[in-house]
Design an enzyme around this catalytic site. Sequence first.
Site, PDB file in Angstrom:
ATOM      1  N   LYS A  34       0.878  -1.278   0.035  1.00  0.00           N
ATOM      2  CA  LYS A  34      -0.166  -0.092   0.096  1.00  0.00           C
ATOM      3  C   LYS A  34       0.919   1.234   0.182  1.00  0.00           C
ATOM      4  O   LYS A  34       0.423   2.173  -0.481  1.00  0.00           O
ATOM      5  CB  LYS A  34      -1.001   0.146   1.227  1.00  0.00           C
ATOM      6  CG  LYS A  34      -1.818  -1.226   1.429  1.00  0.00           C
ATOM      7  CD  LYS A  34      -3.195  -0.673   1.401  1.00  0.00           C
ATOM      8  CE  LYS A  34      -4.341  -1.912   0.826  1.00  0.00           C
ATOM      9  NZ  LYS A  34      -5.434  -1.928   0.922  1.00  0.00           N
TER      10      LYS A  34
ATOM     11  N   LYS B  93      -4.399  -9.372  -7.084  1.00  0.00           N
ATOM     12  CA  LYS B  93      -5.759  -9.700  -6.558  1.00  0.00           C
ATOM     13  C   LYS B  93      -6.897  -8.503  -6.899  1.00  0.00           C
ATOM     14  O   LYS B  93      -6.359  -7.162  -7.159  1.00  0.00           O
ATOM     15  CB  LYS B  93      -5.843  -9.940  -5.153  1.00  0.00           C
ATOM     16  CG  LYS B  93      -5.873  -8.833  -4.365  1.00  0.00           C
ATOM     17  CD  LYS B  93      -6.478  -9.151  -2.906  1.00  0.00           C
ATOM     18  CE  LYS B  93      -6.486  -7.555  -2.108  1.00  0.00           C
ATOM     19  NZ  LYS B  93      -7.612  -7.521  -1.142  1.00  0.00           N
TER      20      LYS B  93
ATOM     21  N   LYS C 250     -11.097  -3.194  -4.236  1.00  0.00           N
ATOM     22  CA  LYS C 250     -12.108  -2.284  -4.392  1.00  0.00           C
ATOM     23  C   LYS C 250     -11.348  -0.835  -4.658  1.00  0.00           C
ATOM     24  O   LYS C 250     -11.869  -0.231  -4.874  1.00  0.00           O
ATOM     25  CB  LYS C 250     -13.064  -2.438  -3.317  1.00  0.00           C
ATOM     26  CG  LYS C 250     -12.598  -2.267  -1.933  1.00  0.00           C
ATOM     27  CD  LYS C 250     -13.645  -2.486  -1.162  1.00  0.00           C
ATOM     28  CE  LYS C 250     -13.614  -3.161  -0.158  1.00  0.00           C
ATOM     29  NZ  LYS C 250     -12.285  -2.564   0.805  1.00  0.00           N
TER      30      LYS C 250
HETATM   31  P1  ATP Z   1      -8.833  -2.361  -0.619  1.00  0.00           P
HETATM   32  O1  ATP Z   1      -8.668  -2.490  -1.890  1.00  0.00           O
HETATM   33  O2  ATP Z   1      -9.332  -1.335   0.117  1.00  0.00           O
HETATM   34  O3  ATP Z   1      -7.697  -3.070  -0.054  1.00  0.00           O
HETATM   35  P2  ATP Z   1     -10.080  -5.082  -0.867  1.00  0.00           P
HETATM   36  O4  ATP Z   1     -11.168  -5.030  -1.812  1.00  0.00           O
HETATM   37  O5  ATP Z   1      -8.569  -5.796  -0.808  1.00  0.00           O
HETATM   38  O6  ATP Z   1      -9.888  -3.434  -0.341  1.00  0.00           O
HETATM   39  P3  ATP Z   1     -10.824  -5.655   1.900  1.00  0.00           P
HETATM   40  O7  ATP Z   1     -11.503  -4.709   2.535  1.00  0.00           O
HETATM   41  O8  ATP Z   1      -9.355  -5.532   2.238  1.00  0.00           O
HETATM   42  O9  ATP Z   1     -10.802  -5.725   0.510  1.00  0.00           O
HETATM   43  O10 ATP Z   1     -11.243  -7.154   2.269  1.00  0.00           O
HETATM   44  C1  ATP Z   1     -12.293  -7.557   2.709  1.00  0.00           C
HETATM   45  C2  ATP Z   1     -12.430  -8.902   2.721  1.00  0.00           C
HETATM   46  O11 ATP Z   1     -12.560  -9.584   1.160  1.00  0.00           O
HETATM   47  C3  ATP Z   1     -11.178  -9.809   3.301  1.00  0.00           C
HETATM   48  O12 ATP Z   1     -11.446 -10.852   3.967  1.00  0.00           O
HETATM   49  C4  ATP Z   1     -10.353 -10.081   2.015  1.00  0.00           C
HETATM   50  O13 ATP Z   1      -9.577 -11.174   2.218  1.00  0.00           O
HETATM   51  C5  ATP Z   1     -11.322 -10.560   0.979  1.00  0.00           C
HETATM   52  N1  ATP Z   1     -10.877 -10.176  -0.236  1.00  0.00           N
HETATM   53  C6  ATP Z   1     -10.678  -8.988  -0.821  1.00  0.00           C
HETATM   54  N2  ATP Z   1     -10.202  -8.886  -2.164  1.00  0.00           N
HETATM   55  C7  ATP Z   1     -10.404 -10.137  -2.426  1.00  0.00           C
HETATM   56  C8  ATP Z   1     -10.327 -10.958  -3.684  1.00  0.00           C
HETATM   57  N3  ATP Z   1      -9.849 -10.314  -4.647  1.00  0.00           N
HETATM   58  N4  ATP Z   1     -10.725 -12.055  -3.792  1.00  0.00           N
HETATM   59  C9  ATP Z   1     -11.122 -12.965  -2.619  1.00  0.00           C
HETATM   60  N5  ATP Z   1     -11.220 -12.219  -1.715  1.00  0.00           N
HETATM   61  C10 ATP Z   1     -10.763 -10.827  -1.237  1.00  0.00           C
END
Ligand code: ATP
Length: 331
Positions: A112, A194, A197
């Site tokens: 990050k 991955k 969002k």
């Molecule tokens: P950010 O972009 O803000 O880091 P994020 O999309 O990675 O957000 P988080 O809020 O960090 O989402 O994660 C919420 C939950 O969703 C966590 O349990 C994380 O492991 C899961 N998660 C996030 N992205 C993925 C993905 N691409 N595939 C599967 N699970 C995910």
Amino acid sequence: MKKTLLSGSTVTGDLTIGNYIGAINNWKKLQDDYNCFYMVADLHGLTVYQDPKAFKERSLSFFAQYIALGLDPDKNTIFLQSHIHEHAELTWILSCLTPMGYLNRMTQFKDKSAKNEKNINAGLYTYPVLMASDILLYQVDLVPVGEDQKQHLELCRDIVSFFQNRYGETFKLPEPYIAKMGARIMSLQDPTKKMSKSDDNPNSFISIIDPPKTIIKKVKSAVTDSGTEVKYDEEKAGISNLLTMYSVLSGKTISEIENDYVGKMYGHLKIDLADLVVETLKPVQEKYADLMKNKDHLHQLMKQGSEKARVVASKTLDTVYDKVGLYPEHF
Ligand code: ATP
Ligand code: LTN
């Protein structure tokens, strides 16, 4: 006695199909068998700059998105992290016990801060300590998270031992709970990363509240290799990612899908996957629209969640303040 679990998602952007498949769909399956706390991690969201007005709306929207995705506010404790001031307070105490060397190892911080060079703030660095507080306040047994969060959970377990070595038994030692299938959905634009969002490129993710036309456009423009045969292959991350999504959403195995697409091309799978995503999200989007029409009702549900959460969190924090030797205000 049911076991307790807690999980949450950071308020940045809108929840994606990756969050749904990798996290919330699993949370939903756990709600009957466990005592569940599902948190909207708004304090974590502040580690990147947020426009205050938009951020307020987004936190409410996130809360509605959890419910629209199937989390039942009567069965679970669903709440906003910032409504329970104990999270920030416990973070301070735990920060005083967490060696910087441990935080230096966190890969999410490295990723990050590389992405966010202009705003490498102390909150981004101590983020895992806030996450440990989220977990430890509720004395949870299990923490359902994706692979990407496992390192933070290990740190949380280390923090428990730092604390308990000094002050004695105080917290339950939480275990990670990682679902096997579809645990990781990849970016549609760079399938080696991955799906996230907060990605700058909105074509890389499908938000659960994207309109059907946008979903179809995003799936069609998903990056794949130059081949045509619909087959799962770790070397071919793009098509494998689409197959994984299709499999999780349809309930079919990868090999069943491969058989269905013998003689067909990537484009056929994309069209069918886009339809499947639209169909899966249709009831979610209807429920979301309904919930957002009645903010008073949402506020009521929020209050119901935070009242339940506060009872547990304040009890743990009182114990911690006492153990570390802070002078009591009331006798
Ligand atoms: P950010 O972009 O803000 O880091 P994020 O999309 O990675 O957000 P988080 O809020 O960090 O989402 O994660 C919420 C939950 O969703 C966590 O349990 C994380 O492991 C899961 N998660 C996030 N992205 C993925 C993905 N691409 N595939 C599967 N699970 C995910
Ligand atoms: N850091 C997590 C979100 C999160 C969380 C938690 C998950 C914040 N606090 C406590 C589990 C338990 C993430 O997925 N980015």
